[in-house]
Design a protein around this motif. Structure first.
Motif, mmCIF file in Angstrom:
data_model
loop_
_atom_site.group_PDB
_atom_site.id
_atom_site.type_symbol
_atom_site.label_atom_id
_atom_site.label_comp_id
_atom_site.label_asym_id
_atom_site.label_seq_id
_atom_site.Cartn_x
_atom_site.Cartn_y
_atom_site.Cartn_z
ATOM 1 N N ASN A 115 32.241 16.705 28.001
ATOM 2 C CA ASN A 115 33.446 16.106 28.559
ATOM 3 C C ASN A 115 33.128 14.684 29.016
ATOM 4 O OD1 ASN A 115 36.049 15.830 29.539
ATOM 5 N ND2 ASN A 115 35.657 16.949 31.436
ATOM 6 N N GLY A 117 34.114 10.426 29.714
ATOM 7 C CA GLY A 117 35.116 9.456 30.121
ATOM 8 C C GLY A 117 35.117 8.267 29.176
ATOM 9 N N GLU A 167 43.235 11.774 31.915
ATOM 10 C CA GLU A 167 42.841 11.487 33.293
ATOM 11 C C GLU A 167 41.405 10.990 33.414
ATOM 12 O OE1 GLU A 167 42.915 16.124 32.962
ATOM 13 O OE2 GLU A 167 44.013 14.399 32.112
ATOM 14 N N ASN A 168 40.641 11.037 32.317
ATOM 15 C CA ASN A 168 39.270 10.530 32.317
ATOM 16 C C ASN A 168 39.152 9.154 31.664
ATOM 17 O OD1 ASN A 168 38.479 12.914 33.517
ATOM 18 N ND2 ASN A 168 37.779 13.855 31.612
ATOM 19 N N MET A 214 34.795 7.739 39.651
ATOM 20 C CA MET A 214 35.548 8.828 39.035
ATOM 21 C C MET A 214 34.657 9.676 38.132
ATOM 22 S SD MET A 214 38.473 8.750 36.090
ATOM 23 C CE MET A 214 37.154 8.603 34.890
ATOM 24 N N VAL A 215 33.842 9.015 37.319
ATOM 25 C CA VAL A 215 32.933 9.720 36.415
ATOM 26 C C VAL A 215 32.005 10.631 37.207
ATOM 27 C CG1 VAL A 215 30.991 9.412 34.817
ATOM 28 C CG2 VAL A 215 33.028 7.971 34.589
ATOM 29 N N LYS A 218 33.831 13.691 38.996
ATOM 30 C CA LYS A 218 34.227 14.753 38.073
ATOM 31 C C LYS A 218 33.038 15.378 37.354
ATOM 32 C CE LYS A 218 38.914 13.135 37.098
ATOM 33 N NZ LYS A 218 39.909 12.908 36.024
ATOM 34 N N LEU A 220 31.290 14.235 34.944
ATOM 35 C CA LEU A 220 31.437 14.125 33.495
ATOM 36 C C LEU A 220 30.067 14.015 32.835
ATOM 37 C CD1 LEU A 220 34.470 11.657 33.198
ATOM 38 C CD2 LEU A 220 34.483 14.160 33.231
ATOM 39 N N PHE A 223 30.056 8.579 29.707
ATOM 40 C CA PHE A 223 31.253 7.814 29.335
ATOM 41 C C PHE A 223 30.906 6.809 28.253
ATOM 42 C CE2 PHE A 223 29.313 5.271 32.688
ATOM 43 C CZ PHE A 223 29.447 3.971 32.223
#
Length: 301
Positions: A115, A117, A167-168, A214-215, A218, A220, A223
């Motif tokens: 998953n 970003g 949202e990512n 944010m990364v 979450k 993730l 990215f």
């Protein structure tokens, strides 16, 4: 940059509709053009990988409404296999286009890894469905496609829709803000959207740091960065497919990209839409290449 670096060359131009005066869009020559100005030499990658693109055509696709859809899908799937085969763990990957549609294959490859970003730095949002496109060209819809908006044959390749969750995604730098219907497409989505005005207001460095927060929040897998050179001011970079007067400068570019590029979670960056045919002497390409090398190698002027 302490990590190893690999360069992937994806000289695809099928995502653009050729202009009347063109035989085909010149963006396919971007990797070779960069080599002429010592980008490869200065970056000094561990490996250089190249996936040759098919010959240019303008094939309408009635099912999806996207020009050259079948061939773009085929190339994207080859990209997935190519990236999966050649990418090394803990290596920073530089993807040289080509047009923005090369993001489709990279996005699908990343979806298979986890998953991720996306930081989308572009003078356009590229977030519209085919019926709103004046050109029917995939390079003007790639952000929509990779987040699941559009015909299933493009948005759901191998059943992996969406390749990035809205949202990512941060989409920043759009200067084409006078078309309400165009802008509403992205403002009605869950994408974190900063047009050029909001990007300046929020701050270039702060926007990058907010994305990184944010990364991390979450958790993730990592990215990816998309950089379309048309995000730059037209005086600095007119050698693009769709020109606009306003845009960012090189100080802005360094401020926003350095914290992103040097994050250990950054899988890599793609560079798109610089057209050598519009810069015969390289007077716009040379400063861009110089600045990009400085950013990636973390050098000062």
């Amino acid at each position: 940059m302490k990590r190893n670096i690999d360069i992937f060359e994806f000289p695809l131009n099928l995502g653009l509709r050729k202009k009347d005066h063109e035989n085909e869009p010149g963006v396919k020559r971007l990797p070779d053009w960069f080599r002429k100005f010592d980008f490869h030499k200065e970056i000094n990658p561990n490996h250089i990988f190249r996936l040759e693109a098919p010959d240019y055509l303008m094939e309408p696709d009635q099912e999806s409404g996207v020009l050259n859809a079948e061939t773009i899908i085929d190339y994207a799937q080859k990209q997935v296999d190519f990236i999966s085969k050649n990418h090394q763990k803990n290596t920073f990957s530089i993807m040289l286009g080509g047009d923005c549609s090369i993001l489709i294959g990279t996005a699908l490859a990343l979806k298979k890894l986890g998953n991720f970003g996306l930081f989308y730095l572009d003078g356009h949002t590229d977030f519209i469905p085919a019926h709103l496109s004046e050109t029917s060209a995939a390079a003007g819809m790639d952000l929509a496609i990779i987040t699941g908006t559009g015909h299933e044959k493009l948005t759901n390749i191998q059943g992996f829709r969406p390749y990035f969750l809205e949202e990512n995604v941060y989409c920043a730098g759009n200067a084409e803000t006078d078309d309400d219907e165009y802008v509403q497409q992205i403002t009605n989505s869950d994408i974190h959207y900063f047009d050029l005005y909001e990007l300046r207001k929020n701050g270039f460095g702060k926007t990058a740091e907010d994305f990184l927060k944010m990364v991390n929040s979450k958790a993730l897998a990592g990215f990816f960065i998309h950089l379309d050179v048309d995000v730059l001011n037209d005086e600095l970079m007119p050698a693009v497919d769709s020109r606009m007067e306003d845009g960012i400068d090189y100080d802005n570019l360094r401020e926003i990209l350095k914290p992103l590029v040097h994050s250990p979670l950054c899988f890599g960056i793609e560079i798109t839409v610089l057209d050598p045919d519009h810069d015969k002497d390289g007077i716009y390409t040379q400063p861009f290449v110089k600045n990009l090398i400085q950013i990636i190698k973390n050098k000062e002027d």
